[in-house]
Every structure is written in structure tokens, then in C-alpha cells.
Design a protein around this motif. Structure first.
Motif, PDB file in Angstrom:
ATOM      1  N   GLU A   1      -6.493  -1.976  -2.427  1.00 45.00           N
ATOM      2  CA  GLU A   1      -5.859  -0.754  -1.932  1.00 45.00           C
ATOM      3  C   GLU A   1      -4.903  -0.146  -2.955  1.00 45.00           C
ATOM      4  O   GLU A   1      -4.905   1.052  -3.192  1.00 45.00           O
ATOM      5  CB  GLU A   1      -5.111  -1.049  -0.624  1.00 45.00           C
ATOM      6  CG  GLU A   1      -6.017  -1.345   0.556  1.00 45.00           C
ATOM      7  CD  GLU A   1      -6.767  -0.116   1.032  1.00 45.00           C
ATOM      8  OE1 GLU A   1      -6.311   1.004   0.750  1.00 45.00           O
ATOM      9  OE2 GLU A   1      -7.821  -0.275   1.672  1.00 45.00           O
ATOM     10  N   ASN A   2      -4.057  -0.966  -3.551  1.00 46.31           N
ATOM     11  CA  ASN A   2      -3.088  -0.471  -4.533  1.00 46.31           C
ATOM     12  C   ASN A   2      -2.861  -1.544  -5.593  1.00 46.31           C
ATOM     13  O   ASN A   2      -1.872  -2.281  -5.557  1.00 46.31           O
ATOM     14  CB  ASN A   2      -1.765  -0.114  -3.847  1.00 46.31           C
ATOM     15  CG  ASN A   2      -0.832   0.657  -4.765  1.00 46.31           C
ATOM     16  OD1 ASN A   2      -1.130   0.862  -5.943  1.00 46.31           O
ATOM     17  ND2 ASN A   2       0.305   1.082  -4.242  1.00 46.31           N
TER      18      ASN A   2
ATOM     19  N   ILE B   1       0.818  -1.210   0.000  1.00 44.94           N
ATOM     20  CA  ILE B   1       0.000   0.000   0.000  1.00 44.94           C
ATOM     21  C   ILE B   1       0.852   1.260   0.000  1.00 44.94           C
ATOM     22  O   ILE B   1       0.606   2.201  -0.755  1.00 44.94           O
ATOM     23  CB  ILE B   1      -0.935  -0.011   1.232  1.00 44.94           C
ATOM     24  CG1 ILE B   1      -1.833  -1.254   1.181  1.00 44.94           C
ATOM     25  CG2 ILE B   1      -1.771   1.263   1.290  1.00 44.94           C
ATOM     26  CD1 ILE B   1      -2.608  -1.496   2.452  1.00 44.94           C
TER      27      ILE B   1
END
Length: 458
Positions: free
Chosen positions: A89-90, A53
Motif C-alpha cells: 500500500e505505501n 497507509i
């Protein structure tokens, strides 16, 4: 020495019993060993997935971790399925670890669906030894069926000597066994979900739930208090692969296995191959469920000898023992009728903080409230419902819906009402499909004129 006819009959019974026992022990031991090996071999299709993240200047980083499983292998290209929430998230910094955090590969996110909570990844090279798993669909999972959940639970990392390394070798995978408690549950997101008591923890998300043959039947997705865990349908993965034009290996249903076994009996040379292949590496070679024939033979012989001795002893001991009659006590049949409001209130002895509290906030009986430790039926029939509406109330069926208190919170079920049951956001609850609603929920009956609030506690 002459043996009487009666004694001969007794010996024949003993020998027949011993033969039957030996056969049963042999079949059971073989089936148990094959099943255990199939589940253990499923580990070769499991990987750890990490979403990085944020990376800090000192080299440390924040991440989320989950599990994935291989669904296709083509050369050095590996296609992996996992949960969407593991990589959301990423998605540009997703990795699949080979042995630990220092030895991992970047993964491209090919597909991500928040609604079904499924993501499909592609990794190039480096995963030698990992094999694609068979996906079984459609699969009629039934209550109490044994299933197995595989993955990398974070709780194990936390107690490991090398906690920061995120070890991801085959031997680091955990397998937990459980039983299906609800095969067709609809969760808050409207997903078809299987409920099980198999222990899973954060980190197991995206991992495979397999049957006794090591075939993937569901995807581990979420957990709740009270050891209730949910796994979404493998059909969501299959739909994603089809939309991407990616092939996958189909598993065998029980009916197909029986048909294959019957066919194999006609051709003895192929009989041994009926249940051998559990995985494919993309080139058609299988991983056989091999187990030690010598050890199994020893176990069967020892069990057979003990069984024969037991039969002899029991037969001789009970030869002239009169049979005792046992009379079962008379059982009072349980009522199948839904409890009335009065019964619900009389049977409530638990603290109010743990009870189910259902109230009408808007409508013909606004202000009326019912408390129960179990379930509250809502409708116009006073003989079956706890929260009762007048007989002429529009939009309300006789037995419209039921609200239950489960270990993980509130469950709402529309009982096939004429006018429907709707959540606060307008989503219609499918008839006869229980819907998990947390510890508090607002919903409407028929239209927006009748509002019900259900919660745990006062």
C-alpha cells in the motif's frame, strides 16, 4: 528360596522389557524436548511489520500489519523477509516494531515481487536479541508432516487489553501447530504453495512456517474458508536474496542431519553439537536447544518405574490366558474408476446451493450440464467421464480434466490432456497440478471453441 527355570525366564523377559521401555521413553522424551525448544527458539527470528497507509491531523493513522522474519544479520543491519501484500500500500512508510507501535524502526524495501508475493526489507539497529533463521531448501515436505506457523495474528490484537499498541515482544508471538494437507498446491496466482490446517489469521502473513527443527520451510501467505491456509515456497525468498547479493543461513535436510550425526559418533566430543545450532546471529554463534536435564531425568525414571510395574502386572495376569483370535470382517474393495454421469446424479443428495455445477456453454455439447457433490470428469470416455463429448470431438482427450469441489472452492486439474486446458485469460493449466479457482471459473478445452463454466450452486 529356589527359583524355577520357568520363573527365571519370566523375570528375564520382564527385565528386558523394562530396559527397552526405559530406553524408548528416554529417546522419545529427549527428542520431544529438543523439538519443542527448537520451535520455541524460532521466535527470536520473528518481527512484526507495519505499513502506514495514511496519517491524519489528529495523529491517528490507517495501517496494514503482518509478520516478517530475519534472514541475515550483519553488524546492526537486519535483513527481513515478508509478504509483498503486507507492504504494497505505501512502501515508503514501512516499519518494524521492536516492542510496540511506539517503539519501531523505519524499514527500507529492497525487493518487492507481486507475483511471488515476497518482499525483502532492511532495518538498521535496534533489533538486538533477534537472530537470523535458517532457510531450508530444497525441502521435500510430505503430507501429514507436522509444521508450525509463527506470527502476530490481528485477531489476538483485537482481544488484547492494549489492542492499539500492537505489542510485538517475543512473548506476544503466537505459534500454531498443524499438518500438511497438500505439499505441492498451485494457487490462483500460479505460485507453488503448501496447504495446511495450522490456524493462521490476517497478521500472520509474511511469517515463517518452520519444521520441528525451527528451520523455515515456507512463508505464510493466505487463508481460506474451512481452515485451509497456504504458505508459498521459501525458494522465492532465496531467489530474492541471491538477486540482491545477500547471504543467508542454509538449514539441514534430514539426510544431512543423519550424516552429521553419524560423523559425530566418530568424535564423541562433538556429538552434543549435532543439533544444537538452530539460528545464527551473523557471527557464527548459535542458540542451543537447551532444556532441563534434571526435569527430563525425573520424567524418564518415573515413566520407567511405571512401565516396569505395568509389564510385571500384565505378564503375571496373562501367564496362562489363552490367546483370542480376532477375524477382521471382509472388506469390499473400493472402485478406483471415476464415477459416471448417471452415478454422479444419483448420489447427489445435498442442497443445490452447495453442489458443484459444471456446464458446457460453447462447443459440441453446448447447454449440457452435470451436477455433483464431489468431482466431475470431462472428456470423450463415457465410462469415466460425467460431462461427455462425442467420440470425434476435436481438441478433447478421452479423460481431459477433472473439476473438484473442495471446502475452499473449486479446483481444476488437467489430467495430462493432449490439447491442454486454459483459463479464460489464456493461461494454460499445468498438467497434473491442481489449480484453485474460487467459487466460479470459466475455462477452455483445447482451444477457444469449447468453453466450460464451473461454479458452486445453481
Amino acid at each position: 528360596m529356589r527359583i524355577s527355570m520357568q520363573r527365571k525366564k519370566e523375570l528375564v523377559r520382564i527385565l528386558v522389557g523394562a530396559a527397552v521401555l526405559t530406553m524408548m521413553l528416554g529417546l522419545s522424551a529427549a527428542a520431544f524436548a529438543a523439538s519443542n525448544n527448537a520451535v520455541e527458539n524460532a521466535q527470536y527470528g520473528v518481527v512484526r511489520v507495519i505499513d502506514v497507509i495514511k496519517v491524519y491531523k489528529d495523529g491517528s493513522f490507517d495501517y496494514s500489519a503482518g509478520t516478517g522474519f530475519v534472514v541475515n544479520v550483519s553488524g546492526n543491519k537486519y535483513i527481513i523477509a515478508t509478504n509483498h501484500h503486507v507492504v504494497e500500500e505505501n512502501p515508503e512508510n514501512v516499519f518494524v516494531t521492536i516492542t510496540d507501535i511506539d517503539n519501531c524502526l523505519w524499514a527500507e524495501v529492497l525487493y518487492a515481487n507481486e507475483t511471488t508475493d515476497i518482499a525483502i526489507l532492511k532495518v538498521s539497529g535496534g533489533l538486538s536479541g533477534r537472530r537470523s533463521m535458517k532457510l531450508l531448501s530444497p525441502k521435500e515436505i510430505h503430507k501429514s508432516q507436522d509444521i508450525y506457523c509463527l506470527g502476530f495474528p490481528g485477531v489476538v490484537d483485537g482481544i488484547s487489553k492494549d489492542a492499539d499498541m500492537l505489542n510485538s515482544r517475543i512473548e506476544d508471538i503466537t505459534i500454531t501447530k498443524g499438518a500438511v494437507s497438500n505439499p505441492s498446491f498451485t494457487d490462483l496466482e500460479g505460485r507453488v504453495t503448501v496447504l495446511t490446517d495450522a490456524v493462521t489469521n490476517p497478521g500472520n502473513s509474511g511469517g515463517p512456517m518452520v519444521d520441528e527443527h525451527g528451520q523455515v520451510v515456507r512463508v505464510n501467505t493466505w487463508g481460506a474458508d474451512g481452515n485451509v491456509n497456504g504458505a508459498v515456497s521459501i525458494d522465492y525468498v532465496i531467489d530474492a536474496l541471491r538477486s540482491l547479493g545477500i547471504s543467508y543461513d542454509s538449514g539441514l535436510s534430514e539426510a544431512e542431519r543423519e550424516a552429521q550425526a553419524a560423523e559425530a559418533k566418530k568424535t564423541p566430543d562433538t556429538a552434543a553439537a549435532v543439533d544444537a545450532t538452530v539460528y545464527s546471529n551473523g557471527e557464527g554463534d548459535g542458540l542451543a536447544a537447551d532444556f532441563s536435564g534434571t526435569a527430563l531425568t525425573v520424567v524418564i525414571i518415573a515413566a520407567a518405574v511405571l512401565g516396569c510395574l505395568a509389564i510385571v502386572l500384565v505378564t503375571l495376569k496373562n501367564k496362562r490366558r489363552p490367546e483370542k483370535l480376532h477375524k477382521e470382517p471382509k472388506q469390499t474393495p473400493k472402485s478406483t474408476e471415476a464415477p459416471t454421469e448417471k452415478q454422479l446424479q444419483l448420489e447427489t443428495t445435498e442442497p443445490l446451493t452447495s453442489l458443484l455445477n459444471v456446464a458446457c456453454e460453447k462447443g459440441a455439447i453446448a447447454g449440457k450440464r452435470v451436477i455433483s457433490s464431489n468431482a466431475i470428469y470431462i472428456g470423450r470416455d463415457p465410462s469415466k467421464c460425467g460431462l461427455v463429448f462425442p467420440a470425434n470431438t476435436p481438441g478433447i482427450s478421452k479423460v481431459h480434466c477433472v473439476v473438484r469441489r473442495e471446502s475452499f472452492g473449486i479446483v481444476i486439474e488437467d489430467l495430462g490432456s493432449t490439447y491442454g486446458t486454459f483459463l479464460e485469460n489464456g493461461m494454460k493449466i499445468e498438467p497434473n497440478s491442481p489449480l484453485a479457482a474460487g467459487n466460479r471459473c470459466e475455462f477452455y478445452l483445447g482451444n477457444m471453441d469449447t468453453k466450460i463454466v464451473a461454479k458452486i450452486g445453481e
